[in-house]
Design a protein around this motif. Structure first.
Motif, PDB file in Angstrom:
ATOM      1  N   GLY B 152     -36.311  38.627   1.514  1.00 54.24           N
ATOM      2  CA  GLY B 152     -37.044  39.606   0.725  1.00 54.24           C
ATOM      3  C   GLY B 152     -38.525  39.622   1.021  1.00 54.24           C
ATOM      4  O   GLY B 152     -39.076  38.695   1.639  1.00 54.24           O
ATOM      5  N   SER B 154     -42.164  40.312  -1.160  1.00 56.28           N
ATOM      6  CA  SER B 154     -42.713  40.559  -2.482  1.00 56.28           C
ATOM      7  C   SER B 154     -44.223  40.525  -2.383  1.00 56.28           C
ATOM      8  O   SER B 154     -44.802  39.788  -1.572  1.00 56.28           O
ATOM      9  N   CYS B 155     -44.840  41.327  -3.211  1.00 53.80           N
ATOM     10  CA  CYS B 155     -46.278  41.533  -3.072  1.00 53.80           C
ATOM     11  C   CYS B 155     -46.908  41.889  -4.409  1.00 53.80           C
ATOM     12  O   CYS B 155     -46.348  42.673  -5.175  1.00 53.80           O
ATOM     13  N   HIS B 168     -47.481  46.114  -7.425  1.00 55.97           N
ATOM     14  CA  HIS B 168     -46.470  45.098  -7.171  1.00 55.97           C
ATOM     15  C   HIS B 168     -45.285  45.769  -6.502  1.00 55.97           C
ATOM     16  O   HIS B 168     -44.887  46.861  -6.900  1.00 55.97           O
ATOM     17  N   ASN B 170     -41.354  44.627  -4.416  1.00 58.29           N
ATOM     18  CA  ASN B 170     -40.448  43.559  -4.029  1.00 58.29           C
ATOM     19  C   ASN B 170     -39.165  44.219  -3.560  1.00 58.29           C
ATOM     20  O   ASN B 170     -38.604  45.055  -4.255  1.00 58.29           O
ATOM     21  N   TYR B 171     -38.729  43.871  -2.332  1.00 59.08           N
ATOM     22  CA  TYR B 171     -37.438  44.386  -1.851  1.00 59.08           C
ATOM     23  C   TYR B 171     -36.664  43.216  -1.265  1.00 59.08           C
ATOM     24  O   TYR B 171     -37.226  42.421  -0.513  1.00 59.08           O
ATOM     25  N   ARG B 172     -35.409  43.100  -1.667  1.00 59.50           N
ATOM     26  CA  ARG B 172     -34.665  41.895  -1.300  1.00 59.50           C
ATOM     27  C   ARG B 172     -33.174  42.166  -1.069  1.00 59.50           C
ATOM     28  O   ARG B 172     -32.590  43.086  -1.651  1.00 59.50           O
ATOM     29  N   GLY B 189     -34.896  45.583  -5.889  1.00 60.87           N
ATOM     30  CA  GLY B 189     -36.291  45.813  -5.564  1.00 60.87           C
ATOM     31  C   GLY B 189     -36.954  46.839  -6.440  1.00 60.87           C
ATOM     32  O   GLY B 189     -36.409  47.243  -7.482  1.00 60.87           O
ATOM     33  N   GLY B 312     -37.648  37.302 -11.278  1.00 57.86           N
ATOM     34  CA  GLY B 312     -37.956  36.811  -9.937  1.00 57.86           C
ATOM     35  C   GLY B 312     -38.720  35.496 -10.006  1.00 57.86           C
ATOM     36  O   GLY B 312     -38.423  34.550  -9.274  1.00 57.86           O
ATOM     37  N   SER B 330     -48.686  35.751  -7.556  1.00 52.64           N
ATOM     38  CA  SER B 330     -48.769  36.985  -8.344  1.00 52.64           C
ATOM     39  C   SER B 330     -49.809  36.885  -9.457  1.00 52.64           C
ATOM     40  O   SER B 330     -50.248  37.911  -9.981  1.00 52.64           O
TER      41      SER B 330
END
Lengths: 368, 368
Positions: B152, B154-155, B168, B170-172, B189, B312, B330
């Motif tokens: 994944g 994530s940011c 924000h 997030n892809y997983r 995500g 998460g 984060s």
């Protein structure tokens, strides 16, 4: 009067030699009015009506009066350390579902950046979410909601000067009626210290004061509750404790209601002498950006513990009608997070971390 | 070559008219080496060995390559908004239990106060605590640990200027082997925005970009995932959302692995155009103490959400060997808490709160 009667109730021995008339007179006073309450000794009007508080000697009443007194005494002692007369703000609130509380808050003091000393006396139905929090602690409870009563005091004080530690304490009494109608009761609580810089003599003073309070009741208490505190206040994902510990206990329901109450009262009374001398010693110490930045990073860890692990916070947020602002009073004015922050070896900052990663064995130190 | 082959694999139609020889040639190339990887297009050496990445077209490999590319493109786009050339720091890490990640962090930029864009590709045994987190989402799983794979990106980006929102995404992709040996897989995500001040045209641009990405795949996605986002990013105890939402989805496993992957890829590619224009528009806006204080108070709410509710974060902290510093990236540099803070009515601050307490119906607005 209150204290005298308590003494009478817990140790009948003091009445040896008293005539039957005297005993009956005392009992009569007790029946008509247990005590006279002076609201000026509290931060606000108590939650329970004065008449009830004056007429009853039920544990709920005694607990409420005890925590109201502790709140008042500690708030006044803290105000005494403010150099420019800053006072706590007092909010008395009621809860639709039953009961209420008194929240005392200081913000922007010159000694205390932020702090809260809160009393709450609440009752009603405990929702499944909150029951779940208790079941996780090993209590065998049903799946539905349960009638409960809770009276407690909780406090977090974040001083401005990084050389003055943050203190937290919480003492509470809890009743729960089970599905089969039987009543459970227990006490919980503790006091713990979170310094930003480690002074061994301050830590010793703090732990010694708590140990002496425990020892009055049972020599086994301090070793047991000191360890429980280190275990409870562990920030698991950081592999460190929140601070230098203190005492922590929960589910205390033996040997008797009276003895449990007396123990909790002694602990609550030991908060002031455990902390105020440390505040006075360091509140005017010189510090700079380095110390302030470190303090804020450690406050970030405090936030992590309180929001991720603290059962009191979780329990509060799961209880409907709970007062969120009183629960989250524990959070500091400012907190800081830096990626991969680690102090240089052999600095005062690194020295603190050592103690949080390997708690000091105060049980041995204080008994040697 | 990668894109071309992907196209070939997903829509055989493009090959209509090609001779059998051509098809066999393409397949031969595919068998010998699916693609040629240029590491310069990534922020670091990928986690999986280059030979494996070049030779395989497995979904795990395609996901890793996709998130590595998104990471690189987004980091470079953010760096492009720094006025004095501040760059992301790149940490490549490996996990004892299997896999690793690439954490890209910026701190103290003039446009971005703190931000992280993290890729992780991990596998191993999922402990009961983390399995529990998944069971809470309705998956029927055993009580013990289970073999898993997760890849994944994530940011979270916290800009310095209070007029620039935090983003924000997030892809997983997740695989889990159940007790009976069967493999489950799914995608999850989303992208969401947390402004400190509400600009309707920025919000519209953001939601419109996400809607267009969703609409390419299924017109039902945006309405469904927009609502899911509002529900997920609710700070229950505050009765407000974290920001102005976006899209959020989990457990996506139909209609096919290929279509799910394509959808997630389109979403991930939409992050940059959804956000960078807003940064560029406001990064040099004037502001003062009032706006900075408000920003820090809202960042306190961000911390509350992430530490109390975010699955998460919880999942990460429950996974042994997880990289805490990457998970807690984060959290903002600074966050602030004030007792009973509430903005004055009819101010810009109060206006933002209105939107967080009553999310805008972008589904109707954007389709009208």
């Amino acid at each position: 009067m209150f204290r005298a009667l308590q003494c009478f109730r817990s140790t009948g021995a003091v009445l040896v030699g008293a005539s039957l008339t005297t005993v009956l007179q005392i009992r009569k006073v007790h029946m008509e009015s247990v005590r006279k309450i002076n609201v000026a000794n509290f931060m606000a009007q108590p939650i329970t009506p004065i008449e009830t508080l004056e007429a009853s000697n039920d544990i709920r009443v005694r607990m409420e009066l005890m925590i109201m007194k502790i709140q008042h005494d500690f708030v006044r002692a803290l105000e005494g350390e403010e150099n420019f007369g800053k006072k706590f703000k007092v909010d008395r609130w009621e809860r639709n579902e039953g009961g209420g509380g008194i929240t005392c808050v200081i913000e922007g003091g010159d000694t205390f950046e932020k702090g809260g000393v809160n009393v709450s006396v609440v009752q009603g139905m405990l929702p499944p979410g909150a029951v779940q929090q208790m079941r996780a602690r090993g209590k065998k409870l049903g799946d539905g909601e349960l009638p409960f009563f809770a009276a407690g005091i909780s406090c977090v004080i974040h001083p401005r000067n990084p050389y003055v530690p943050t203190i937290h304490f919480n003492y509470r009494y809890f009743e729960l009626v089970e599905d089969d109608g039987s009543k459970m009761w227990w006490f919980g609580g503790g006091t713990d210290l979170t310094p930003y810089y480690y002074y061994e003599d301050d830590a010793e003073h703090f732990h010694k004061t708590l140990k002496e309070a425990c020892d009055v009741h049972d020599k086994k208490f301090y070793p047991k509750y000191k360890k429980w505190c280190d275990d409870y206040f562990t920030i698991t994902h950081r592999n460190e404790t929140r601070g230098i510990g203190g005492i922590f206990f929960d589910d205390v329901d033996s040997p008797s209601l009276e003895e449990c109450f007396q123990f909790v009262q002694t602990c609550a009374e030991s908060v002031k002498p455990s902390y105020i001398p440390i505040v006075r010693k360091h509140k005017n110490d010189n510090y700079g950006d380095r110390e302030r930045t470190w303090q804020l990073i450690r406050r970030g860890r405090y936030v992590e513990f309180n929001l991720i692990y603290d059962r009191g916070t979780k329990f509060g947020l799961y209880t409907p009608g709970s007062r969120v602002e009183s629960i989250l009073m524990s959070l500091p004015t400012l907190a800081r997070w830096e990626y991969m922050h680690e102090p240089e070896p052999d600095t005062d900052e690194a020295n603190l971390l050592k103690v949080t990663r390997n708690p000091v064995d105060w049980v041995s130190k204080l008994s040697s």
